[in-house]
Design a protein around this motif. Structure first.
Motif, PDB file in Angstrom:
ATOM      1  N   PHE A   1       0.977  -0.768   0.099  1.00 61.33           N
ATOM      2  CA  PHE A   1       0.079   0.980  -0.237  1.00 61.33           C
ATOM      3  C   PHE A   1       0.899   1.454   0.276  1.00 61.33           C
ATOM      4  N   MET A   2       0.735   2.230  -0.920  1.00 56.67           N
ATOM      5  CA  MET A   2       0.957   3.182  -1.057  1.00 56.67           C
ATOM      6  C   MET A   2       0.814   4.378  -0.871  1.00 56.67           C
ATOM      7  N   VAL A   3       1.146   5.519  -0.249  1.00 55.63           N
ATOM      8  CA  VAL A   3       0.951   7.050   0.796  1.00 55.63           C
ATOM      9  C   VAL A   3       1.457   7.693  -0.851  1.00 55.63           C
ATOM     10  N   SER A   4       0.695   8.820  -0.809  1.00 53.26           N
ATOM     11  CA  SER A   4       0.815  10.129  -1.704  1.00 53.26           C
ATOM     12  C   SER A   4       0.184  11.374  -1.157  1.00 53.26           C
ATOM     13  N   PRO A   5       1.146  12.115  -1.144  1.00 54.33           N
ATOM     14  CA  PRO A   5       0.659  13.785  -0.755  1.00 54.33           C
ATOM     15  C   PRO A   5       0.428  13.737  -2.185  1.00 54.33           C
ATOM     16  N   PHE A   6       0.607  13.536  -3.320  1.00 53.51           N
ATOM     17  CA  PHE A   6       0.369  14.758  -4.548  1.00 53.51           C
ATOM     18  C   PHE A   6       0.561  13.456  -5.411  1.00 53.51           C
ATOM     19  N   GLU A   7      -0.430  14.254  -6.607  1.00 50.27           N
ATOM     20  CA  GLU A   7      -0.414  13.224  -8.271  1.00 50.27           C
ATOM     21  C   GLU A   7      -1.633  14.899  -9.193  1.00 50.27           C
ATOM     22  N   SER A   8       0.005  14.329 -10.081  1.00 51.85           N
ATOM     23  CA  SER A   8      -0.422  14.691 -11.312  1.00 51.85           C
ATOM     24  C   SER A   8       0.145  13.887 -12.861  1.00 51.85           C
ATOM     25  N   GLU A   9      -0.664  14.728 -13.652  1.00 52.58           N
ATOM     26  CA  GLU A   9      -0.454  14.392 -14.903  1.00 52.58           C
ATOM     27  C   GLU A   9       0.990  15.099 -15.577  1.00 52.58           C
ATOM     28  N   ASP A  10       1.210  16.276 -15.034  1.00 57.64           N
ATOM     29  CA  ASP A  10       2.509  16.603 -15.104  1.00 57.64           C
ATOM     30  C   ASP A  10       3.688  16.308 -14.466  1.00 57.64           C
ATOM     31  N   ALA A  11       4.976  15.542 -14.995  1.00 59.37           N
ATOM     32  CA  ALA A  11       5.749  15.244 -14.099  1.00 59.37           C
ATOM     33  C   ALA A  11       6.720  16.575 -13.706  1.00 59.37           C
ATOM     34  N   GLU A  12       6.486  17.894 -14.306  1.00 55.39           N
ATOM     35  CA  GLU A  12       7.463  18.854 -13.765  1.00 55.39           C
ATOM     36  C   GLU A  12       6.630  18.742 -12.364  1.00 55.39           C
ATOM     37  N   ALA A  13       5.181  19.676 -12.157  1.00 61.02           N
ATOM     38  CA  ALA A  13       4.476  19.140 -11.557  1.00 61.02           C
ATOM     39  C   ALA A  13       5.067  18.605  -9.951  1.00 61.02           C
ATOM     40  N   CYS A  14       4.657  17.207 -10.292  1.00 61.57           N
ATOM     41  CA  CYS A  14       5.047  16.811  -9.170  1.00 61.57           C
ATOM     42  C   CYS A  14       6.703  16.677  -8.492  1.00 61.57           C
ATOM     43  N   THR A  15       7.621  17.499  -9.423  1.00 61.73           N
ATOM     44  CA  THR A  15       9.065  17.345  -8.702  1.00 61.73           C
ATOM     45  C   THR A  15       9.193  18.566  -8.406  1.00 61.73           C
ATOM     46  N   LEU A  16       8.554  19.681  -8.718  1.00 58.98           N
ATOM     47  CA  LEU A  16       8.044  20.874  -7.694  1.00 58.98           C
ATOM     48  C   LEU A  16       7.512  20.795  -6.480  1.00 58.98           C
TER      49      LEU A  16
END
Length: 337
Positions: A304-319
């Motif tokens: 089971f994975m815990v994720s605080p943020f998701e997006s279709e844009d890789a740059e947004a995840c990096t930021l």
């Protein structure tokens, strides 16, 4: 037996001829022949070495002792004049041989001093002469068998090969692991942040032992974190923009049923846990530490994975990762398939 100089010389001549490995014909007696005898196995561990032996035959074999005596006479005292050559030396050699035979043969037993005894057509070599023709001796030689691999040793080798292969596979599968964080009673592996993560499907992760997610370590992550602390205002603005960009259904409630990953969507991974309870506990702790976090719990293969943020844009995840690098170091991006 009384020894005579002439007899002793003929004995030595006969011994030299036999020691050279030849065949010696004794007129009126027979022939003495040297034969090679191969090695013989005495037992499973003992072998008699090869040797030479003297055997008797009634046939005429090899050089005649009379001819050899004549040769020695011609060499030591050449005949004077052409007429004295052949017949005189041959007669002298025959006379020497006859006298030698009369002194060495008694009651059918021929004794050649220093060579051996011929009795009832069996020749027994003298000990000194036997050592002369068999310097290696007749002592049996022990065979040293090579050590065999038993079943237990083969099983041990197979076990070692299996452990090495399994360790190599595990290391390759988890080569990007960086640190271990303890949550409650369970240890969770976190991987360093990366600008572009390696993509793995949840189905593939479910089929592997010790399911985890691979990522590519960002060589400039440490520098980026320092730059983010130096430009705190810009990082805060970027974090606010990212929170505004995240869709309302991107993060399901941590205390609800774990959600399934959406193919093609990128998720910032805070941690991977073996039970939903541990994942929910980690999400709650993250919210308490950072009130703006909306952590979701997703099925990640068998974990089971815990994720605080998701997006279709890789740059947004990096930021997002860079903006929270000081508070939550070690987050990484996973793209669902």
């Amino acid at each position: 037996m009384t020894q005579y100089p002439m007899v002793d010389q003929v004995n030595r001549l006969a011994g030299n001829l036999l020691a050279a490995g030849g065949e010696l014909y004794l007129p009126g007696v027979g022939s003495l022949c040297v034969r090679f005898r191969g090695a013989r196995r005495l037992s499973a561990r003992l072998v008699e070495p090869p040797s030479r032996e003297v055997v008797f035959t009634s046939q005429q074999r090899g050089v005649s002792l009379v001819d050899e005596i004549a040769r020695v006479l011609r060499t030591s005292a050449p005949a004077e004049g052409p007429q004295a050559g052949g017949e005189h030396v041959a007669a002298q050699a025959q006379d020497i041989y006859d006298r030698w035979l009369s002194r060495t043969q008694q009651d059918g037993v021929l004794t050649i001093e220093g060579v051996g005894v011929l009795k009832f057509k069996n020749f027994t070599p003298d000990e000194a002469f036997d050592r002369r023709i068999n310097p290696q001796g007749h002592a049996p030689v022990r065979i040293h068998r090579p050590r065999r691999f038993d079943g237990a040793m083969w099983i041990g080798i197979a076990a070692i090969v299996f452990v090495v292969a399994f360790t190599a596979y595990w290391w390759l599968d988890n080569r990007h692991a960086a640190s271990t964080v303890t949550t409650g009673s369970e240890s969770v592996t976190l991987v360093a942040a990366a600008p572009a993560a390696t993509e793995h499907s949840a189905a593939a992760e479910a089929s592997a032992d010790g399911v985890g997610a691979d990522s590519v370590t960002d060589p400039a992550a440490a520098g980026t974190a320092s730059a983010a602390s130096g430009a705190e205002g810009a990082a805060q603005d970027a974090a606010s923009a990212l929170r505004a960009e995240a869709p309302t259904d991107a993060a399901p409630a941590a205390d609800g049923e774990p959600a399934r990953l959406v193919s093609g969507r990128r998720y910032v991974v805070l941690g991977v846990f073996s039970t939903p309870e541990n994942a929910a506990r980690a999400a709650q702790l993250a919210r308490e530490k950072e009130g703006s976090f909306r952590c979701g719990v997703y099925r990640f293969g068998a974990k089971f994975m815990v994720s605080p943020f998701e997006s279709e844009d890789a740059e947004a995840c990096t930021l997002f990762i860079r903006a929270h690098a000081e508070t939550f170091p070690g987050m990484w991006t996973y793209t669902a398939r």
